[in-house]
Design a protein around this motif. Structure first.
Motif, short mmCIF file in Angstrom:
data_model
loop_
_atom_site.label_atom_id
_atom_site.label_comp_id
_atom_site.label_asym_id
_atom_site.label_seq_id
_atom_site.Cartn_x
_atom_site.Cartn_y
_atom_site.Cartn_z
N ARG A 15 0.83 -1.20 0.00
CA ARG A 15 0.00 0.00 0.00
C ARG A 15 0.86 1.25 0.00
NH1 ARG A 15 -5.17 -2.17 -0.72
NH2 ARG A 15 -5.64 -3.69 0.93
N PRO A 16 0.54 2.22 -0.84
CA PRO A 16 1.14 3.55 -0.70
C PRO A 16 0.34 4.36 0.31
CG PRO A 16 -0.22 3.50 -2.66
CD PRO A 16 -0.29 2.12 -2.06
N PHE A 17 0.97 5.30 0.98
CA PHE A 17 0.23 6.18 1.88
C PHE A 17 0.96 7.51 1.99
CE2 PHE A 17 3.23 3.99 4.64
CZ PHE A 17 3.65 4.95 5.56
N SER A 18 0.24 8.50 2.47
CA SER A 18 0.82 9.83 2.66
C SER A 18 0.60 10.26 4.10
CB SER A 18 0.18 10.84 1.69
OG SER A 18 -1.21 10.95 1.95
N ILE A 19 1.38 11.25 4.52
CA ILE A 19 1.25 11.80 5.87
C ILE A 19 0.96 13.29 5.74
CG2 ILE A 19 2.39 12.20 8.08
CD1 ILE A 19 4.16 9.77 7.49
N SER A 20 -0.17 13.70 6.28
CA SER A 20 -0.55 15.11 6.26
C SER A 20 -0.80 15.60 7.68
CB SER A 20 -1.81 15.31 5.40
OG SER A 20 -2.88 14.56 5.94
N GLU A 21 -1.24 16.81 7.82
CA GLU A 21 -1.46 17.37 9.16
C GLU A 21 -2.50 16.57 9.93
OE1 GLU A 21 -2.78 21.58 11.32
OE2 GLU A 21 -2.60 21.46 9.14
N ASP A 22 -3.49 16.01 9.23
CA ASP A 22 -4.53 15.26 9.92
C ASP A 22 -4.21 13.77 10.00
OD1 ASP A 22 -4.81 14.97 7.22
OD2 ASP A 22 -6.98 15.12 7.18
N GLY A 23 -2.97 13.37 9.68
CA GLY A 23 -2.55 12.00 9.89
C GLY A 23 -2.31 11.21 8.60
N ILE A 24 -2.40 9.89 8.74
CA ILE A 24 -2.15 8.96 7.63
C ILE A 24 -3.32 8.99 6.64
CG2 ILE A 24 -1.91 6.52 7.01
CD1 ILE A 24 0.60 7.45 8.25
N GLN A 25 -2.98 8.99 5.36
CA GLN A 25 -4.00 8.88 4.30
C GLN A 25 -3.57 7.78 3.34
OE1 GLN A 25 -6.79 10.66 4.29
NE2 GLN A 25 -6.19 11.92 6.06
N PHE A 26 -4.46 6.79 3.12
CA PHE A 26 -4.19 5.73 2.16
C PHE A 26 -4.74 6.09 0.78
CE2 PHE A 26 -3.78 3.37 6.13
CZ PHE A 26 -2.65 2.62 5.89
#
Length: 277
Positions: A266-277
């Motif tokens: 799985r790819p995922f990103s990290i933003s101010e509101d946390g983990i996003q898949f």
């Protein structure tokens, strides 16, 4: 006779063990292959280099646990043991604020009331802490998850203190694993723990963990903690940064079920509101 009574299980301990812990089925399906969620007794290892998103994923899971069911959470309690002294309470609060439908100080406090934090600065202190947790799990039946960040924090210190004797180097960690195994079994808990990449696999190495040869070839993994820890793991999740230029996600994980060799990436990103898949 007295010794036997001293070792007898109390009524509270018996009820806590027999009472079913809350299901973790909806914790985070994106993390797991095929079966979709950890069951009680499972041990999930997050492995990867520093800065690959392991601790951030723990924040994500903490939020999923402590958020109310009305807000998409599981509304269960967990215990977080911080051995790296990297835990950031303000970061967790930020993630909670973004995920609560109607965020307020009172709602945040209610969520944090389901979160227990302990810090340890040595493997000996970690061992003592684990030994002391039995009463806590007895008095808090809603506790169903244990997190340790990280299991490898004291590797080099223990190695130096043990000299050239491998058994002495691993002594405290082996005792910690024995204690964890007992807690998981008797109190029907699940464990999430991080380990950091400190050993590099040589290009011609055929070494792999748990028979996951393809995954060992795909990621730079070389087990270095004691054998009893390796045998305890049921799921191993490898974290890495995306190398492709312009990638929107930035991070990726490879989740491996140790027993049946099932794999999901799985790819995922990290933003101010946390983990996003």
């Amino acid at each position: 006779m007295v010794d036997g009574l001293g070792k007898a299980e109390s009524g509270a301990q018996l009820l806590t063990r027999l009472e079913g812990r809350s299901s973790l089925k909806k914790l985070e399906p994106y993390l797991f292959a095929e079966e979709g969620y950890p069951v009680h007794g499972d041990v999930v290892e997050f492995h990867g280099p520093e800065g690959a998103g392991k601790t951030e994923m723990l924040y994500h899971l903490v939020a999923r646990c402590v958020l109310p069911k009305a807000g998409g959470g599981l509304e269960v309690s967990l215990l977080f043991i911080d051995t790296d002294f990297h835990f950031d309470m303000l970061r967790l609060v930020t993630v909670l604020e973004h995920r609560l439908p109607q965020s307020s100080e009172e709602r945040i406090k209610q969520c944090l009331g389901r979160f227990f934090l302990v810090t340890c600065n040595s493997s000996a202190q970690l061992l003592l802490t684990l030994h002391s947790l039995e009463n806590m799990f007895c008095s808090h039946p809603s506790l169903c998850l244990l997190m340790i960040d990280s299991m490898s924090a004291f590797y080099w210190i223990d190695r130096a203190n043990g000299g050239e004797n491998l058994s002495l180097q691993e002594a405290n960690l082996r005792r910690c694993v024995q204690c964890l195994e007992k807690l998981l079994r008797e109190y029907r808990l699940a464990l999430f723990a991080t380990t950091q990449t400190i050993m590099r696999k040589s290009s011609n190495s055929a070494e792999s963990a748990g028979g996951l040869q393809d995954e060992a070839d795909a990621v730079d993994y070389r087990p270095y903690l004691c054998k009893s820890w390796q045998q305890l793991i049921t799921h191993r999740i490898f974290f890495s940064k995306q190398c492709q230029p312009g990638s929107a996600k930035g991070f990726s994980l490879t989740s491996c079920h140790v027993c049946n060799n099932s794999v999901v990436k799985r790819p995922f990103s990290i933003s101010e509101d946390g983990i996003q898949f």
